[in-house]
Design a protein around this motif. Structure first.
Motif, PDB file in Angstrom:
ATOM      1  N   MET A 205       0.834  -1.200   0.000  1.00 48.91           N
ATOM      2  CA  MET A 205       0.000   0.000   0.000  1.00 48.91           C
ATOM      3  C   MET A 205       0.868   1.249   0.000  1.00 48.91           C
ATOM      4  SD  MET A 205      -3.349  -0.605   2.259  1.00 48.91           S
ATOM      5  CE  MET A 205      -2.989  -1.899   3.398  1.00 48.91           C
TER       6      MET A 205
ATOM      7  N   ALA B 145       0.102   0.799  -4.010  1.00 50.58           N
ATOM      8  CA  ALA B 145      -0.952  -0.073  -4.519  1.00 50.58           C
ATOM      9  C   ALA B 145      -2.285   0.253  -3.860  1.00 50.58           C
ATOM     10  CB  ALA B 145      -0.597  -1.530  -4.267  1.00 50.58           C
ATOM     11  N   SER B 146      -3.362   0.177  -4.630  1.00 50.61           N
ATOM     12  CA  SER B 146      -4.698   0.322  -4.062  1.00 50.61           C
ATOM     13  C   SER B 146      -5.063  -0.995  -3.391  1.00 50.61           C
ATOM     14  CB  SER B 146      -5.698   0.620  -5.167  1.00 50.61           C
ATOM     15  OG  SER B 146      -5.734  -0.474  -6.064  1.00 50.61           O
TER      16      SER B 146
ATOM     17  N   ARG C  29      -5.429  -3.781  -5.826  1.00 47.86           N
ATOM     18  CA  ARG C  29      -4.120  -4.150  -6.362  1.00 47.86           C
ATOM     19  C   ARG C  29      -3.366  -5.001  -5.327  1.00 47.86           C
ATOM     20  NH1 ARG C  29      -0.824  -1.914 -10.769  1.00 47.86           N
ATOM     21  NH2 ARG C  29       0.352  -3.822 -11.180  1.00 47.86           N
TER      22      ARG C  29
ATOM     23  N   ASP D 177      -2.037  -8.521  -6.302  1.00 49.45           N
ATOM     24  CA  ASP D 177      -0.588  -8.736  -6.433  1.00 49.45           C
ATOM     25  C   ASP D 177       0.034  -9.461  -5.245  1.00 49.45           C
ATOM     26  OD1 ASP D 177      -0.736  -7.430  -8.778  1.00 49.45           O
ATOM     27  OD2 ASP D 177       0.334  -5.625  -8.166  1.00 49.45           O
ATOM     28  N   ILE D 178      -0.522  -9.244  -4.068  1.00 51.96           N
ATOM     29  CA  ILE D 178       0.143  -9.739  -2.858  1.00 51.96           C
ATOM     30  C   ILE D 178      -0.650 -10.870  -2.194  1.00 51.96           C
ATOM     31  CG2 ILE D 178       1.163  -9.073  -0.640  1.00 51.96           C
ATOM     32  CD1 ILE D 178       2.358  -7.575  -3.060  1.00 51.96           C
TER      33      ILE D 178
END
Lengths: 271, 354
Positions: free
Chosen positions: A170, A174-175, A178, A182-183
């Motif tokens: 974050m 990243a939103s 996201r 992604d994570i």
């Protein structure tokens, strides 16, 4: 000496349990390859045949359409339940919503209700909706059964992932979505896969609702098994052949689940 | 680069007051260390700046802009976490590249930049490994490279060295200091290690129970602790603190008499650092007692003396030797700084030189 003895004792016990558990399954496999006249004999000395499999896939049994029904219902259920449940599980795991504990309990509590209690209301509902004997009805019912379970399972996996990496992402820019993409999803993947397979197995084996809600078009494999109890008696060799068709996919999945289950348990962030 | 202003910020968890209302300005380019024992609210304060915790009331401004309602991704900050917060499923290269990728930097520029950063933190050869294949120090470097790969307005570091072994910690400390010098980015650093605070900080904010109890340069905090808490927290071995009273220009406690310039007063605590005491030859010294323990540290010997119920520690010469329980005498070195505190409030009374 004593230790040695205990180890052998443990092994003997394991073998015994395996035999007890596996015997009916092994017997079913054997029967599936027997000719009708051998089906009732206890002898292992018989001429194996594939005729039973040919028979169950042809008229009047048409196991093929049941396989299609089962595959469709289970697959669609997984495809809808798992993404929804993953998001729900993530929210339950990470967001401090007012009444979170109560909501979570509410979701789990649906599992406390015996299926027999709700099967009749479901039947009446689907009759009014004219969805009786459709795959859609079975998918809806299975979603209701399976989703709470999968939420609960995936939440366990997400809880085990430390929040550090998410927070780092974050801050890196990243939103929330996201971060999930992604994570969280890559890190929870073994757990989600395990849950998906579990969800598939549950749906695949579901019997009661399928029995009540299907008649001809939407009959699934477990229900289909019942049709081998005919006025001519129980056709054990055909039932076993159909049983093999039900069991094999689940065996394959169980093997997959085993590999990923251990991974799911041991994975996690780097400390 | 930017100035950070915390204006009347407060943080509550339900009824629990984690950080009471207070303000703090972090100057542009400054290295500010938030120092305090665990649970003192320093990490909470940092996470509020990062946007990982909401603030209950007050304002946070970065470079003059109020950012209360901005999510972390829009605050233009970088952070190094205590547990590194690496992405375990990505390679070192992907880890470092991620912030650039999120900001839409094109592939060629990313590759170049990642290589530069990796070389800077000496990870060039490890770019294709995964974090699980790296040592603690290497992971720390990946986290650092990921933070500096783009130039943010502010760096936040949450106990970044606490998972490293003692030797590596010292090396990385120097590297952090050098990095700050090189990049000049405003940095907020959280630690409970006073040594890290002293060595790294431009200014230190000592925190206790959510409140900043002293905010000053490391030098000033060491030389003039504002209260008993700071006095006891900063310095190793920690400052000798003894309860007593001042009469006729003399601080008195059992076995201790030290001249001070303070009006007569009860309930005074005297504070003398071990390095400002020396071993005296005879009973005319200020502090008299029996030798309790000797600890050789290499360059000096820590001499612990017991006087009544009080223990005092002095840093003596490395070759000092005496039998345990032998009479022992200590006296403040000429020019030693004597700290006096009010017992009840813990606040500093006017200090004096011996």
């Amino acid at each position: 000496m004593n230790k040695h003895f205990t180890r052998w004792g443990e092994r003997a016990l394991l073998v015994l349990i395996s035999v007890v558990v596996l015997f009916p399954i092994a017997w079913m496999f054997l029967t599936a390859f027997k000719q009708p006249r051998d089906a009732y004999s206890l002898s292992l000395n018989f001429v194996p045949t594939l005729q039973n499999f040919v028979t169950v896939f042809s008229d009047p049994w048409n196991l093929g359409s049941m396989v299609m029904n089962s595959v469709t219902v289970a697959t669609v259920t997984v495809l809808i339940a798992v993404p929804c449940a993953s998001l729900a599980a993530y929210s339950f795991s990470r967001f401090c919503v007012r009444g979170r504990k109560f909501l979570f309990f509410l979701i789990l509590s649906t599992q406390f209700i015996p299926a027999v209690v709700i099967v009749l209301p479901f039947f009446l509902m689907f009759r009014s909706l004219e969805l009786l004997d459709t795959r859609t009805a079975l998918i809806i019912v299975n979603l209701a059964i399976v989703t709470p379970f999968v939420i609960w399972m995936i939440k366990g996996f997400i809880d085990a992932i430390p929040t550090d990496s998410e927070e780092a992402a974050m801050i890196d820019g990243a939103s929330r979505f996201r971060v999930i993409k992604d994570i969280v999803l890559p890190m929870a993947a073994p757990g989600i896969l395990t849950s998906s397979i579990f969800c598939f197995i549950l749906t695949w084996n579901e019997f009661l609702f399928a029995l009540i809600l299907s008649r001809r078009d939407a009959v699934t494999l477990p229900v289909g098994l019942v049709s081998f109890r005919t006025e001519r008696g129980d056709l054990w060799e055909l039932m076993s052949a159909a049983g093999v068709m039900i069991t094999v996919p689940i065996f394959v999945m169980a093997l997959l689940i085993q590999k990923h289950f251990t991974r799911g348990m041991t994975a996690g962030a780097v400390k | 680069m930017a100035e950070v202003r915390l204006v009347d910020i407060e943080k509550r968890y339900g009824n629990f007051l984690a950080v009471p209302q207070q303000s703090l300005t972090i100057e542009d380019g400054e290295f500010l260390v938030l120092l305090g024992p665990s649970g003192c609210g320093k990490t909470t304060t940092m996470r509020m700046i990062a946007g990982l915790e909401e603030i209950t009331s007050g304002d946070i401004q970065i470079a003059g802009e109020r950012i209360n309602d901005k999510p972390p991704k829009d605050r233009d900050i970088a952070m190094v976490f205590q547990n590194y917060g690496l992405y375990p499923h990505m390679t070192v290269r992907q880890n470092i590249e991620y912030p650039l990728k999120l900001r839409g930097v094109d592939k060629a520029a990313r590759t170049k930049r990642v290589q530069e950063m990796a070389d800077k933190v000496e990870l060039g050869a490890l770019l294709d490994r995964r974090p699980s294949e790296l040592s603690g120090g290497q992971r720390q470097r990946v986290a650092l490279a990921r933070a500096i790969v783009r130039t943010p307005k502010i760096f936040l570091m949450d106990e970044p060295l606490s998972n490293l072994d003692a030797k590596l910690r010292v090396t990385m400390r120097a590297e952090l200091k050098h990095l700050h010098h090189e990049l000049g980015v405003t940095t907020v650093y959280v630690t409970h290690d006073q040594m890290e605070a002293m060595t790294l900080a431009s200014r230190v904010a000592v925190m206790r129970e959510g409140r900043i109890v002293q905010l000053d340069t490391p030098k000033k905090i060491y030389a003039e602790p504002a209260n008993l808490f700071v006095a006891g927290f900063i310095g190793s071995p920690s400052m000798n603190l003894v309860d007593g009273a001042v009469r006729n220009g003399m601080f008195r406690a059992e076995g201790i008499e030290v001249p001070v310039s303070l009006a007569d007063r009860e309930g005074v605590v005297i504070g003398i650092r071990p390095e400002e005491l020396e071993i005296a030859g005879d009973a005319s010294a200020s502090i008299n007692g029996k030798l309790y323990a000797l600890e050789l540290t290499g360059d000096s010997t820590l001499v612990t003396l017991r006087s009544g119920q009080t223990m005092l520690c002095a840093r003596g010469p490395a070759d000092f030797e005496a039998p345990i329980d032998a009479p022992c005498h200590l006296t403040p070195k000429p020019g030693a700084r004597i700290h006096l505190f009010d017992r009840a409030s813990g606040q500093r009374l006017d200090g004096t030189r011996h």
